[in-house]
Design an enzyme around this catalytic site. Structure first.
Site, short mmCIF file in Angstrom:
data_model
loop_
_atom_site.label_atom_id
_atom_site.label_comp_id
_atom_site.label_asym_id
_atom_site.label_seq_id
_atom_site.Cartn_x
_atom_site.Cartn_y
_atom_site.Cartn_z
N ARG A 102 29.20 44.59 32.82
CA ARG A 102 28.90 43.31 32.81
C ARG A 102 27.75 42.72 32.13
O ARG A 102 26.82 43.07 32.40
CB ARG A 102 28.46 43.11 34.35
N HIS A 129 36.36 36.61 32.85
CA HIS A 129 36.00 37.57 34.15
C HIS A 129 37.75 37.78 34.62
O HIS A 129 37.81 37.52 35.89
CB HIS A 129 35.48 36.53 35.11
N GLN A 132 38.01 39.36 38.54
CA GLN A 132 37.92 38.16 39.72
C GLN A 132 39.39 37.79 39.71
O GLN A 132 40.10 37.66 40.70
CB GLN A 132 37.10 37.28 39.22
N ASP A 223 34.39 26.89 40.51
CA ASP A 223 33.22 27.86 40.23
C ASP A 223 31.86 27.15 40.31
O ASP A 223 31.93 25.89 40.09
CB ASP A 223 33.69 28.49 39.07
N CYS A 263 35.26 32.05 43.64
CA CYS A 263 34.88 33.51 43.32
C CYS A 263 33.62 33.72 43.92
O CYS A 263 33.10 34.94 43.91
CB CYS A 263 35.01 33.66 42.00
N ARG A 291 38.34 42.03 45.62
CA ARG A 291 37.79 42.54 44.57
C ARG A 291 37.56 43.99 44.69
O ARG A 291 37.98 44.96 43.59
CB ARG A 291 36.11 41.97 44.30
#
Length: 307
Positions: A102, A129, A132, A223, A263, A291
């Site tokens: 990450r 991402h 996700q 987001d 998310c 997730r």
């Protein structure tokens, strides 16, 4: 051996297979059936960007699959103190069975994967991402909302938007993206997605009007307006994104029964209203839980590809 850096590297069939594995693992978990499919394996987790959901989901997932996860921040390893990425990749991949990263620059994870002897998973970069989006799509499947998707993304043209574009281009649904002027998606990534969309029949459109994007949508998603590393821009972004909050009025433009996804973390009163979040909190928190299950499906799938 396969890496998981972006959804554009995977076929529709492969994406759906990963989702199916994750759904089966989730079903078994609820029945207290544990299959140690990664027994005695180790996942190295490199975090240059901190995260709640990414760390907990990968670490818990690896444990439930019979393996072990190592948390490695850039303060803990020499990567954060000047060691070349290729050297770190060679060392860690000689000791671990899989690596999750990450980080900020997508080029970092691309270079790491070139020198890695084991599968590398993108836990988030500034460009994509993808893990996700596996969880997001798994959630839509669980709510029987994966047929004839018309998705509206409202907000910043960021890594989540780019990943929605790639999922859309691969699976062949319609995606409408609404961003403020000056905060549009990356033009090169949009070009790639539009090219891929020709093969699947996907429709990807962009606009600066969120109401145009949301009208008739079956899925509405957003987001945070200020991602990690953009904190100094927060006040300016709040001004620019005025009118892009997903509230009851905006959701009323979508189809009846439209699903709302986020998310997390969610900042009520900014990208989403308190009312909309509360109304759709069940699906949002199931999305967060997924997730764990989607990533277990991914790790199991990648392990099988090692031969």
């Amino acid at each position: 051996m396969r890496h998981f850096l972006t959804l554009k590297d995977f076929t529709k069939e492969e994406i759906l297979e990963i989702i199916d594995i994750g759904l089966e693992i989730k079903k078994n978990l609820k029945l207290k059936i544990y299959k140690k499919e990664l027994e005695n394996q180790t996942l190295g987790m490199i975090f240059e960007k901190s995260s709640t959901r990414t760390r907990v989901s990968f670490e818990t997932g690896m444990f439930q699959l019979g393996g072990h996860a190592l948390f490695l921040s850039n303060r803990d390893i020499h990567l954060g103190r000047g060691e070349p990425i290729k050297d770190t990749a060679r060392v860690i991949s000689s000791m671990c069975d899989m690596v999750m990263i990450r980080t900020f620059e997508h080029s970092m994870i691309e270079e790491f994967s070139r020198y890695s002897k084991v599968p590398v998973i993108n836990g988030l970069t500034d460009s994509y991402h993808p893990v996700q989006l596996l969880a997001d799509y798994m959630t839509l499947v669980e709510y029987s909302a994966e047929k004839n998707i018309v998705a509206a993304y409202v907000g910043d043209g960021n890594n989540m938007t780019h990943s929605w574009m790639m999922l859309c281009a691969k699976l062949g649904f319609e995606l409408r993206i609404a961003t403020p002027k000056g905060y549009e998606v990356d033009s090169d990534i949009l070009t790639q997605a539009l090219e891929l969309a020709k093969e699947s029949g996907a429709i990807i459109t962009t606009t600066n009007d969120p109401q145009v994007a949301v009208k008739g949508a079956t899925v509405v998603t957003t987001d945070t307006w200020t991602s990690m590393g953009q904190e100094e821009e927060k006040e300016e972004r709040i001004k620019v994104f005025s009118g892009f909050m997903v509230d009851e009025e905006m959701m009323s433009l979508a189809q009846s029964g439209a699903k709302f996804l986020h998310c997390l973390p969610a900042y009520r009163g900014l990208e989403v209203s308190e009312e909309v979040f509360d109304k759709h909190s069940e699906i949002v928190f199931n999305e967060a839980e997924n997730r764990l299950h989607a990533q277990k499906g991914l790790m199991v799938w990648l392990n099988k590809q090692k031969g």
